[in-house]
Design a protein around this motif. Structure first.
Motif, short mmCIF file in Angstrom:
data_model
loop_
_atom_site.label_atom_id
_atom_site.label_comp_id
_atom_site.label_asym_id
_atom_site.label_seq_id
_atom_site.Cartn_x
_atom_site.Cartn_y
_atom_site.Cartn_z
N PHE A 6 15.15 -0.04 1.67
CA PHE A 6 15.31 -0.78 2.92
C PHE A 6 14.10 -1.63 3.32
O PHE A 6 14.25 -2.56 4.10
N MET A 7 12.95 -1.30 2.82
CA MET A 7 11.72 -1.90 3.35
C MET A 7 11.47 -3.31 2.86
O MET A 7 11.04 -4.18 3.62
N VAL A 8 11.74 -3.58 1.60
CA VAL A 8 11.29 -4.82 0.96
C VAL A 8 12.32 -5.93 1.05
O VAL A 8 13.50 -5.71 0.80
N ASP A 9 11.85 -7.12 1.39
CA ASP A 9 12.67 -8.33 1.31
C ASP A 9 12.61 -8.83 -0.13
O ASP A 9 11.59 -9.35 -0.58
N ASN A 24 19.74 -7.13 -10.78
CA ASN A 24 19.72 -7.04 -12.24
C ASN A 24 18.31 -7.11 -12.82
O ASN A 24 18.05 -6.58 -13.90
N VAL A 25 17.40 -7.78 -12.11
CA VAL A 25 16.01 -7.87 -12.59
C VAL A 25 15.36 -6.48 -12.57
O VAL A 25 14.69 -6.08 -13.53
N LEU A 26 15.58 -5.76 -11.50
CA LEU A 26 15.05 -4.40 -11.40
C LEU A 26 15.69 -3.51 -12.47
O LEU A 26 14.99 -2.73 -13.14
N LYS A 27 16.99 -3.63 -12.65
CA LYS A 27 17.68 -2.80 -13.64
C LYS A 27 17.16 -3.06 -15.05
O LYS A 27 16.89 -2.13 -15.82
N ARG A 63 0.83 -1.21 0.00
CA ARG A 63 0.00 0.00 0.00
C ARG A 63 0.86 1.26 0.00
O ARG A 63 0.56 2.23 -0.70
N LEU A 64 1.94 1.25 0.77
CA LEU A 64 2.83 2.41 0.79
C LEU A 64 3.51 2.58 -0.57
O LEU A 64 3.60 3.70 -1.09
N LEU A 65 3.96 1.48 -1.15
CA LEU A 65 4.64 1.56 -2.46
C LEU A 65 3.72 2.12 -3.54
O LEU A 65 4.17 2.85 -4.43
N ARG A 66 2.43 1.79 -3.46
CA ARG A 66 1.51 2.25 -4.51
C ARG A 66 1.19 3.74 -4.40
O ARG A 66 0.93 4.39 -5.41
N VAL A 67 1.20 4.28 -3.19
CA VAL A 67 0.82 5.68 -3.02
C VAL A 67 2.00 6.64 -3.18
O VAL A 67 1.83 7.81 -3.55
N LEU A 68 3.22 6.15 -2.95
CA LEU A 68 4.39 7.05 -2.93
C LEU A 68 4.71 7.73 -4.27
O LEU A 68 5.07 8.91 -4.26
N LEU A 73 6.77 -11.81 -4.68
CA LEU A 73 5.65 -10.89 -4.88
C LEU A 73 6.02 -9.46 -4.49
O LEU A 73 5.71 -8.50 -5.21
N MET A 74 6.71 -9.32 -3.36
CA MET A 74 7.11 -7.98 -2.93
C MET A 74 8.16 -7.39 -3.88
O MET A 74 8.20 -6.18 -4.10
N HIS A 75 9.01 -8.25 -4.44
CA HIS A 75 10.00 -7.77 -5.41
C HIS A 75 9.29 -7.22 -6.64
O HIS A 75 9.67 -6.18 -7.19
N LEU A 76 8.22 -7.91 -7.08
CA LEU A 76 7.43 -7.42 -8.21
C LEU A 76 6.77 -6.09 -7.88
O LEU A 76 6.71 -5.18 -8.71
N ASN A 77 6.27 -5.97 -6.64
CA ASN A 77 5.69 -4.70 -6.20
C ASN A 77 6.72 -3.57 -6.24
O ASN A 77 6.40 -2.44 -6.61
N LEU A 78 7.93 -3.90 -5.84
CA LEU A 78 9.01 -2.91 -5.84
C LEU A 78 9.34 -2.46 -7.27
O LEU A 78 9.54 -1.27 -7.53
#
Length: 351
Positions: free
Chosen positions: A270-273, A319-322, A226-231, A278-283
């Motif tokens: 710092f927040m996401v593991d 590298n996936v994010l990049k 929820r925080l990631l979506r609003v920021l 799933l959280m990596h995809l959110n990031l």
């Protein structure tokens, strides 16, 4: 005959039923009676019914032990024509906080519908900013409700409230991929921004619920999402507010670094593991939204330097994010792709 002038049938029976429920909240609800009255309500015939029905509904909701969905549905319908300050004259801050704290999602939605009214004018948002306990209860429920609909409504309302209250908004608004992100409207007073980002207790509350949620790891993941979506939206409205913090000791506590970086750094770095797929995809979604929107916000050296540092640190071991960031222009509308590609190359310092 104008249908709006036809009397609403069943109101007297409903009033009597509400009186019975005030006296004994354990009585069975007459759902058919509630539905019968609610289905007849229109913008024209609601106003005279508000003083008859709303105070009784508020009283019942404070102590009703069952699922209050039917009560909340009627209350929301009755509130439709009222503004924020009008509602505060009918329902106390205490009653709204109780609804926010309720385990029933219908009660949460009802309370959030009231807060949503404060997003209609800068003055009402400023009034809400003075209600510290209400803001605190809203933040807790936004990040703690397991129900998707409560989380989504909370995210939208927080964005809308900070939008109307923003005192640094881009004067001409902002649109990305044809979608309006920041509406063109006069600046607000900034009081709600200061309540959330400069009030130590509330800032600490957000970081703690996204780091070590008392309801466990599943709810923590929901809170982080929820925080990631609003920021990204908040960063478009006031970049400095989300990239600067007065609380270096809280940064030490939640990010192991003593500096004045803000909530954007916390969420991005710092927040996401990242082991949590799933959280990596959110990031990744967060970074794509952030960069797409920041491409069209007003230029500043501070903005570019901050984004460079965040993206450099986030992609150093990812590298996936990049790869996702580099290929983002291929997934945007053609007329914006070239400028987005240049912007990303500037941020990544790539040739």
């Amino acid at each position: 005959m104008d249908t709006d002038t036809i009397p609403v049938t069943g109101v007297e029976e409903l009033e009597k039923h509400l009186d019975e429920l005030v006296a004994d909240p354990n009585l069975d609800l007459n759902a058919k009676l509630f539905d019968h009255v609610e289905l007849q309500l229109t913008d024209a015939n609601i106003p005279p019914l508000i003083p008859k029905l709303l105070p009784k509904l508020t009283e019942i909701l404070k102590k009703y032990p069952q699922d209050p969905k039917i009560l909340c549905s009627l209350a929301i319908k009755l509130l439709a024509p009222l503004n924020f300050t009008q509602i505060l004259s009918l329902a106390s801050e205490e009653a709204l906080i109780l609804a926010l704290q309720s385990p029933a999602p219908s009660a949460n939605i009802l309370a959030m519908t009231v807060l949503e009214k404060a997003a209609k004018s800068p003055g009402d948002a400023a009034i809400l900013a003075m209600m510290n306990s209400m803001i605190k209860s809203f933040i807790i429920q936004w990040l703690s409700a397991p129900q998707v609909e409560v989380g989504e409504k909370g995210s939208k309302i927080l964005g809308d409230l900070l939008d109307i209250d923003c005192d640094t908004r881009p004067p001409d608004g902002l649109s990305v991929n044809g979608m309006e992100i920041v509406v063109r409207k006069p600046p607000g007073q900034g009081l709600l921004w200061r309540r959330i980002f400069n009030d130590r207790d509330i800032y600490d509350l957000i970081l703690s619920l996204c780091t070590n949620h008392p309801l466990g790891t599943q709810q923590q993941s929901l809170a982080q999402g929820r925080l990631l979506r609003v920021l990204p939206r908040l960063a478009a409205l006031n970049f400095r507010a989300v990239t600067w913090s007065d609380f270096a000791d809280l940064n030490q506590k939640y990010t192991d670094s003593t500096n004045n970086r803000g909530i954007l750094h916390f969420a991005a770095l710092f927040m996401v593991d990242k082991e949590d797929m799933l959280m990596h995809l959110n990031l990744i979604d967060f970074f794509e939204a952030l960069l797409s929107i920041q491409r069209i916000t007003p230029f500043s050296t501070h903005k570019i330097d901050t984004l460079k540092n965040i993206v450099r640190d986030a992609t150093a071991q990812d590298n996936v994010l990049k790869a996702a960031i580099l290929t983002l222009p291929e997934r945007t509308v053609p007329e914006e792709a070239d400028e987005l590609r240049q912007f990303i190359q500037e941020i990544l310092n790539s040739e």
